[in-house]
Design an enzyme around this catalytic site. Structure first.
Site, short mmCIF file in Angstrom:
data_model
loop_
_atom_site.label_atom_id
_atom_site.label_comp_id
_atom_site.label_asym_id
_atom_site.label_seq_id
_atom_site.Cartn_x
_atom_site.Cartn_y
_atom_site.Cartn_z
N GLY A 308 0.75 -1.08 0.14
CA GLY A 308 -0.12 0.17 -0.05
C GLY A 308 0.93 1.33 -0.05
N SER A 309 0.41 2.19 0.61
CA SER A 309 0.82 3.57 0.57
C SER A 309 2.43 3.73 1.27
CB SER A 309 0.05 4.71 1.13
OG SER A 309 -1.19 4.92 0.36
N THR A 310 2.72 2.78 1.95
CA THR A 310 4.07 2.88 2.58
C THR A 310 5.09 2.79 1.36
OG1 THR A 310 4.21 0.59 2.90
CG2 THR A 310 3.43 2.21 4.87
N SER A 740 -6.44 5.14 -1.29
CA SER A 740 -5.04 5.19 -0.75
C SER A 740 -5.28 5.89 0.75
CB SER A 740 -3.98 5.89 -1.73
OG SER A 740 -2.81 5.80 -0.90
#
Length: 741
Positions: A308-310, A740
């Site tokens: 994901g957004s990491t 997100s």
């Protein structure tokens, strides 16, 4: 007649002569021709050979706290022949059933089984319950045996204890997946016990000697001796205190959200020494056989997640390095059309035309499609992914690490676009995430993560030191510093930053949230998520990078920003204080806009002095204080010497061993100092809110003391926080809707 007597005499004499000749010949054959053979056979009868078992090396943390060691153990053996003769079957079976937990039927079966000749066995080991038992259990068996001897008047009642060694883990389940365990057969299973088995095991020795019929060693007998070589001692990079902070936080969160798993990895980004690493569910290596099989899985190196957004940190770093990221440049948020699909932001209508920096703070997918798909393009994006160490093993010392799988097709725009914000055909391990973000934190160097700090030979005292190993320079130091500052704003912007709940008062924190829908049967699930947070502190001179990931929490509203960011804050604030990293001096702004340092007082050093001398020093600085304990000497002070504090802050003087200390009044104490106080007192601390302690309650939870602290920020922070929280509480990633966080 005489002739017959002579003939008989000759025959007898001839027979005796022949017998004598045969005997002499046989003696000659045995003692001369076959002398060596029979001498060796005799030595086998006289000789006894024993294996000398080496001591397995100790495993300690970076400060010398023992995590794994060899201890004495005992195996129970029974003599069915003696037991049946004395008719002690029932009493012995009943006692062993109670003490060992072994069923009566299996014990009776062990005692009743006979040899082929119809006789009872003379020795049978009680496995597995009576195998390598602790001394406390062995002591109960010894007392029982002595009582039987008194009752029967016999010296032998058929119960024996065989001295052995076993592996013991003094900290129980602490860092269980890192350490692994040794089973009762002496096999090293998983973790460092397995990967460092050769170093830890040592080398077996042997002794062979000659003895007489009574078993006494012959003075002039031949002795062959090869000494055993003890295993090497291993010092880890793990810090037991930080490991405790991590595991205490994970256990509480695991109980609350009941996920499939939750994993945390903390490291020093400058060296990639692992400071703490844990998974839930876990197991106790001292009783490994009681845990279900799934508890042994090390998710930190074996589980693959859509990050994901990491993962946006990789795309951001690449575009900054290539000169493609202008924080003030604007774009239209909300959605973006691509050949084959459309990608949305979490706010499907967007936030209007915003800057790319604001897009980072809000975790806009559209911003990263533009950066990764349109600007870097597929080849460059993959190049940076590989440079950051993905699609390859990190090289950490644990066995079974997998390399992950990022394999988007450059010909499919949606695959490239979703990869730019960490979804789609992107599968990474937690340890890869930590190594990649540490490279951003430390100035652009990708390092090999490692758990081993030193290996010491106990005989020669020679120490092998494991040094940091640079894989490559991924981005320039200038780029890394810029990315650090951008990520810091994701946390410090208390209005729109998705990572704002990771903000730690007094420290510069950088980080990124992540919440990704899971793929179930080829489709994105509507209710199964992976949530995460990764960050580091302090920005500019980072001491710790921490990654947290939870697989399938039971709360649909759980997200990286709402759940994992506060967890990050809790662990990192405790760890920074433990490492002696003081907060920066607070900065305020005057009415004319000029910066003005808040009036502070530097805490004097009052440790190791008398209470009177300490209080005199604090009075001279006009500082409030509280003495905790009845001792006459200050053993520890909180905050530590040199810390800048406001004149109103209370200084705590601890004067007794922590086990004797009462819980002091913590009202007015900052979160970091309250957590340090709890750490010193070795009491579990649960906090709600943030800022400064406004109330405290000591409760007893299932026999464990727990201190509940309520904190409140300054009034202006409360107003600002309440206005911004509503817009972000439900933030989640999801490639299904291309959302997100």
């Amino acid at each position: 007649m005489t002739k017959r007597i002579k003939l008989r005499t000759l025959l007898i004499g001839g027979f005796i002569t022949l017998l004598f000749v045969s005997l002499v010949g046989r003696i000659y054959w045995v003692q001369v021709v076959k002398a060596d053979f029979w001498a060796e056979k005799a030595r086998e009868v006289w000789s006894r050979s024993e294996t000398l078992v080496p001591v397995r090396g100790e495993i300690t943390d970076r400060n010398g706290n023992v995590l794994a060691m060899d201890v004495s153990a005992y195996t129970i053996a029974l003599n069915p022949q003696v037991i049946h003769t004395l008719k002690l079957e029932d009493v012995i079976v009943s006692k062993l059933n109670v003490v060992l937990g072994k069923t009566k039927s299996s014990l009776n079966e062990l005692l009743d089984e006979k040899q082929k000749n119809g006789e009872y066995y003379k020795q049978r080991e009680v496995r597995k319950e009576g195998w390598k038992i602790d001394k406390s259990v062995a002591d109960r068996i010894v007392k029982f045996r002595e009582d039987l001897k008194k009752q029967t008047g016999q010296k032998d009642v058929g119960i024996y204890l065989i001295d052995q060694k076993k592996r013991f883990y003094p900290k129980g389940d602490l860092a269980a997946h890192v350490i692994g365990y040794e089973d009762k057969d002496g096999n090293a299973i998983m973790g460092l016990e397995a990967s460092l088995n050769k170093e830890l095991s040592g080398v077996e020795g042997h002794i062979k000697y000659e003895r007489d019929g009574n078993g006494v060693i012959l003075d002039n007998g031949t002795v062959s001796f090869t000494p055993s070589v003890d295993g090497k001692n291993v010092k880890l990079t793990i810090d037991t205190d930080i490991q405790h902070y991590i595991e205490d936080a994970l256990k509480e969160t695991y109980e609350k959200y009941k996920p499939k798993s939750i994993t945390a990895i903390a490291a020093d980004p400058q060296t990639m020494e692992i400071l703490g690493m844990a998974n839930m569910p876990d197991f106790n290596p001292n009783s490994y056989w009681t845990a279900p099989q799934e508890n042994f899985y090390d998710h930190s190196i074996k589980s693959l997640y859509e990050p994901g957004s990491t993962f946006k940190i990789v795309t951001l770093s690449g575009t900054v390095q290539e000169g493609m990221f202008n924080p003030n440049e604007t774009y239209k948020s909300g959605k973006i059309k691509l050949p084959g699909g459309q990608i949305h932001d979490i706010e499907r209508n967007g936030w209007g035309t915003i800057s790319f920096l604001e897009g980072l703070k809000r975790s806009s997918n559209v911003a990263f499609v533009k950066l990764g798909y349109e600007r870097l393009k597929a080849d460059k994006l993959m190049d940076y992914i590989l440079k950051f160490g993905f699609n390859q093993k990190t090289g950490i010392e644990l066995p079974g690490e997998i390399k992950g799988d990022i394999s988007f097709n450059p010909s499919y725009p949606t695959e490239v676009a979703t990869a730019a914000f960490g979804q789609g055909r992107v599968q990474v391990t937690p340890i890869q995430q930590v190594a990649a973000v540490a490279a951003v934190a430390n100035g652009g160097k990708l390092l090999v993560p490692h758990l081993v700090k030193e290996i010491e030979d106990p005989v020669t005292k020679k120490v092998q030191v494991v040094k940091p190993q640079v894989v490559r320079q991924v981005i320039s130091e200038k780029t890394a510093n810029q990315v650090d500052e951008y990520l810091e704003q994701v946390v410090s912007d208390q209005k729109i930053g998705t990572g704002r709940r990771a903000f730690i008062d007094g420290y510069r924190v950088a980080g990124k949230t992540g919440t990704a829908q899971k793929v179930i049967n080829g489709k994105y699930s509507e209710d199964k998520y992976v949530i995460s947070f990764i960050g580091f502190a302090p920005v500019g001179d980072p001491k710790i990078v921490l990654y947290l990931v939870m697989d399938e929490p039971n709360d649909r509203m759980a997200s990286g920003g709402v759940v994992m960011a506060p967890l990050f804050k809790q662990i990192v604030s405790q760890s920074l204080r433990h490492m002696g990293v003081d907060p920066v001096t607070p900065i305020t702004t005057t009415s004319d806009g000029a910066e003005n340092k808040e009036q502070t007082v530097e805490v004097p050093d009052v440790q190791k002095v008398s209470v009177k001398e300490a209080t005199d020093k604090l009075k001279a600085k006009q500082l409030d204080y509280e003495t905790v304990g009845k001792g006459q000497t200050v053993l520890k002070q909180i905050p530590s010497a040199g810390t800048p504090v406001s004149p109103e802050q209370r200084i705590y003087l601890l004067t007794e061993d922590r086990s004797k200390l009462p819980v002091p009044n913590m009202i007015g104490l900052s979160l970091r100092d309250a957590l340090e106080m709890c750490s010193v007192l070795q009491i579990k601390c649960v906090t709600t809110g943030e800022g400064f302690v406004t109330s405290q309650t000591l409760v007893n939870q299932k026999g464990v003391k727990q201190l509940k602290l309520t904190l409140s920020p300054p009034k202006e922070q409360i107003e600002q926080q309440s206005a911004s929280d509503e817009a972000d509480d439900n933030a989640t990633d999801g490639a299904g809707d291309n959302n997100s966080e």
